[in-house]
Scaffold this motif. Structure first.
Motif, PDB file in Angstrom:
ATOM      1  N   ARG A   1       0.823  -1.206   0.000  1.00 62.32           N
ATOM      2  CA  ARG A   1       0.000   0.000   0.000  1.00 62.32           C
ATOM      3  C   ARG A   1       0.861   1.262   0.000  1.00 62.32           C
ATOM      4  O   ARG A   1       0.621   2.218   0.745  1.00 62.32           O
ATOM      5  CB  ARG A   1      -0.970   0.006   1.204  1.00 62.32           C
ATOM      6  CG  ARG A   1      -1.738  -1.296   1.424  1.00 62.32           C
ATOM      7  CD  ARG A   1      -2.403  -1.823   0.148  1.00 62.32           C
ATOM      8  NE  ARG A   1      -3.256  -0.845  -0.482  1.00 62.32           N
ATOM      9  CZ  ARG A   1      -3.254  -0.606  -1.798  1.00 62.32           C
ATOM     10  NH1 ARG A   1      -2.451  -1.255  -2.606  1.00 62.32           N
ATOM     11  NH2 ARG A   1      -4.069   0.293  -2.290  1.00 62.32           N
ATOM     12  N   LEU A   2       1.846   1.285  -0.893  1.00 69.13           N
ATOM     13  CA  LEU A   2       2.722   2.430  -1.066  1.00 69.13           C
ATOM     14  C   LEU A   2       2.376   3.161  -2.356  1.00 69.13           C
ATOM     15  O   LEU A   2       1.712   2.618  -3.237  1.00 69.13           O
ATOM     16  CB  LEU A   2       4.192   1.991  -1.117  1.00 69.13           C
ATOM     17  CG  LEU A   2       4.709   1.193   0.077  1.00 69.13           C
ATOM     18  CD1 LEU A   2       6.140   0.729  -0.193  1.00 69.13           C
ATOM     19  CD2 LEU A   2       4.642   2.001   1.356  1.00 69.13           C
ATOM     20  N   ASN A   3       2.856   4.389  -2.474  1.00 65.54           N
ATOM     21  CA  ASN A   3       2.744   5.143  -3.713  1.00 65.54           C
ATOM     22  C   ASN A   3       4.087   5.037  -4.433  1.00 65.54           C
ATOM     23  O   ASN A   3       5.059   5.672  -4.021  1.00 65.54           O
ATOM     24  CB  ASN A   3       2.408   6.600  -3.423  1.00 65.54           C
ATOM     25  CG  ASN A   3       2.331   7.449  -4.684  1.00 65.54           C
ATOM     26  OD1 ASN A   3       2.655   6.988  -5.780  1.00 65.54           O
ATOM     27  ND2 ASN A   3       1.919   8.693  -4.542  1.00 65.54           N
ATOM     28  N   PRO A   4       4.176   4.237  -5.493  1.00 61.38           N
ATOM     29  CA  PRO A   4       5.470   4.015  -6.156  1.00 61.38           C
ATOM     30  C   PRO A   4       6.064   5.266  -6.785  1.00 61.38           C
ATOM     31  O   PRO A   4       7.243   5.271  -7.127  1.00 61.38           O
ATOM     32  CB  PRO A   4       5.140   2.966  -7.231  1.00 61.38           C
ATOM     33  CG  PRO A   4       3.881   2.316  -6.755  1.00 61.38           C
ATOM     34  CD  PRO A   4       3.119   3.401  -6.065  1.00 61.38           C
ATOM     35  N   ARG A   5       5.273   6.313  -6.947  1.00 64.66           N
ATOM     36  CA  ARG A   5       5.761   7.544  -7.572  1.00 64.66           C
ATOM     37  C   ARG A   5       6.208   8.538  -6.505  1.00 64.66           C
ATOM     38  O   ARG A   5       5.879   9.715  -6.565  1.00 64.66           O
ATOM     39  CB  ARG A   5       4.655   8.139  -8.449  1.00 64.66           C
ATOM     40  CG  ARG A   5       4.239   7.248  -9.613  1.00 64.66           C
ATOM     41  CD  ARG A   5       2.905   7.665 -10.238  1.00 64.66           C
ATOM     42  NE  ARG A   5       1.802   7.389  -9.339  1.00 64.66           N
ATOM     43  CZ  ARG A   5       0.960   8.316  -8.904  1.00 64.66           C
ATOM     44  NH1 ARG A   5       1.097   9.576  -9.269  1.00 64.66           N
ATOM     45  NH2 ARG A   5      -0.029   7.985  -8.100  1.00 64.66           N
ATOM     46  N   ASN A   6       6.979   8.048  -5.546  1.00 62.06           N
ATOM     47  CA  ASN A   6       7.361   8.885  -4.423  1.00 62.06           C
ATOM     48  C   ASN A   6       8.857   8.796  -4.183  1.00 62.06           C
ATOM     49  O   ASN A   6       9.553   7.966  -4.764  1.00 62.06           O
ATOM     50  CB  ASN A   6       6.600   8.442  -3.160  1.00 62.06           C
ATOM     51  CG  ASN A   6       6.230   9.611  -2.267  1.00 62.06           C
ATOM     52  OD1 ASN A   6       6.951  10.601  -2.205  1.00 62.06           O
ATOM     53  ND2 ASN A   6       5.114   9.488  -1.568  1.00 62.06           N
TER      54      ASN A   6
END
Length: 336
Positions: A279-284
């Motif tokens: 549940r991460l934002n890969p664009r970070n």
């Protein structure tokens, strides 16, 4: 550029995209095969005495051989203190430190590969995620809201509450399996499985399996992501090593094309956010991806959602100078 030149270039671009698509699909198949193989190894290692500590015999087993530290020989007076100390150093501390060093080096260079490609716990996390997503539209009970009902390729994803009939039994079955397997790492597997199938478990064996099954069932149902992100020491040390290396492999994002993420899925949602099992934002930025398991599902989702884009996907694995530039691009974007 002439029309003929453009016609020659477009097929080449399409062919390269097709190769990339096949590569990502193949990678996910290889990852699943690695997870399956390691899960089976996790179950069978005690059976074949590949790695376990036998509380009954008072010694370990490694690759089918008895592994003694020589303490019994020292207490019996057969060897001296110097030889006993050398045995402990060579047979215990040296293998542990060498294995830990190799493990941390892999994490320093490539991130939490063990978690995403081998870890039996993470295999369970992903399996229950998928079942819970089908049942409720959410991969976790702690998700704030249901995910958009779309697959990365834009096809609709259906939700059916009847899948709950599989979610809870699957979590309990995984927990029971883990409890039994853990016990075989401490007691002779033949005794454990013999007593289990014969219905003759001892009081302590039954208590161990029962308590562990309950605890792990609750963990698998409610806290599996929290455990991976905040409680797993193996994952934590991998993440610390990975973050300390600015050249380590990381998911790179083409920030100059960020506007295309808004049209990635219907309802202006991004496919990579939907598929991340942690549940991460890969664009970070990298420190916000601290618990990334390098599973590559976000890359595959981006590739699928951008399959008709001649510029290709926005996400890719980068390392060395490209990883530094990727991080620098985030800082530059935030300072503007």
């Amino acid at each position: 550029m002439s029309t003929d030149q453009a016609r020659r270039i477009i097929p080449i671009v399409a062919a390269e995209q097709q190769v990339g698509r096949l590569g990502l699909n193949r990678m996910q198949k290889q990852r699943i095969a690695a997870q399956t193989g390691f899960f089976l190894l996790f179950i069978l290692a005690p059976v074949f005495n590949l790695l376990r500590y036998d509380l009954t015999a008072g010694h370990a087993w490694f690759l089918g051989m008895e592994w003694h530290l020589g303490i019994d020989d020292f207490t019996a007076g057969r060897i001296g203190a110097a030889e006993a100390g050398a045995n402990v150093l060579l047979r215990l501390f040296l293998p542990i430190f060498a294995g830990a060093a190799a493990f941390i080096w892999v994490a320093w260079k490539w991130g939490r590969l063990y978690c995403g490609w081998l870890c039996p716990h993470f295999s369970v996390v992903e399996a229950i995620n998928k079942l819970m997503l089908r049942a409720s539209g959410k991969p976790s009970v702690w998700e704030k809201g249901t995910l958009p009902p779309w697959e990365p390729d834009g096809s609709p994803r259906r939700r059916d509450a009847r899948w709950w009939l599989l979610v809870v039994p699957a979590a309990v079955l995984f927990a029971f399996t883990w409890a039994v397997v853990f016990l075989t790492y401490l007691l002779p597997p033949a005794e454990v499985y013999g007593n289990l199938f014969g219905g003759t478990l001892t009081r302590n064996q039954a208590l161990f399996i029962g308590v562990f099954t309950v605890v792990l069932s609750l963990e698998f149902l409610f806290a599996r992501h929290l455990f991976c992100r905040f409680a797993c020491a193996v994952g934590l040390f991998q993440s610390l090593a990975w973050v300390s290396n600015r050249d380590a492999m990381v998911v790179g994002f083409q920030r100059q094309r960020a506007s295309q993420c808004a049209t990635c899925l219907p309802d202006r949602e991004s496919a990579c956010d939907m598929v991340c099992p942690m549940r991460l934002n890969p664009r970070n930025i990298k420190r916000h991806m601290f618990t990334c398991t390098q599973c590559g599902q976000c890359l595959q989702a981006c590739e699928q959602s951008q399959r008709d884009n001649p510029d290709g996907p926005l996400l890719s694995w980068v390392s060395n100078e490209a990883a530094r530039q990727n991080e620098a691009g985030f800082r530059a974007g935030r300072s503007q």
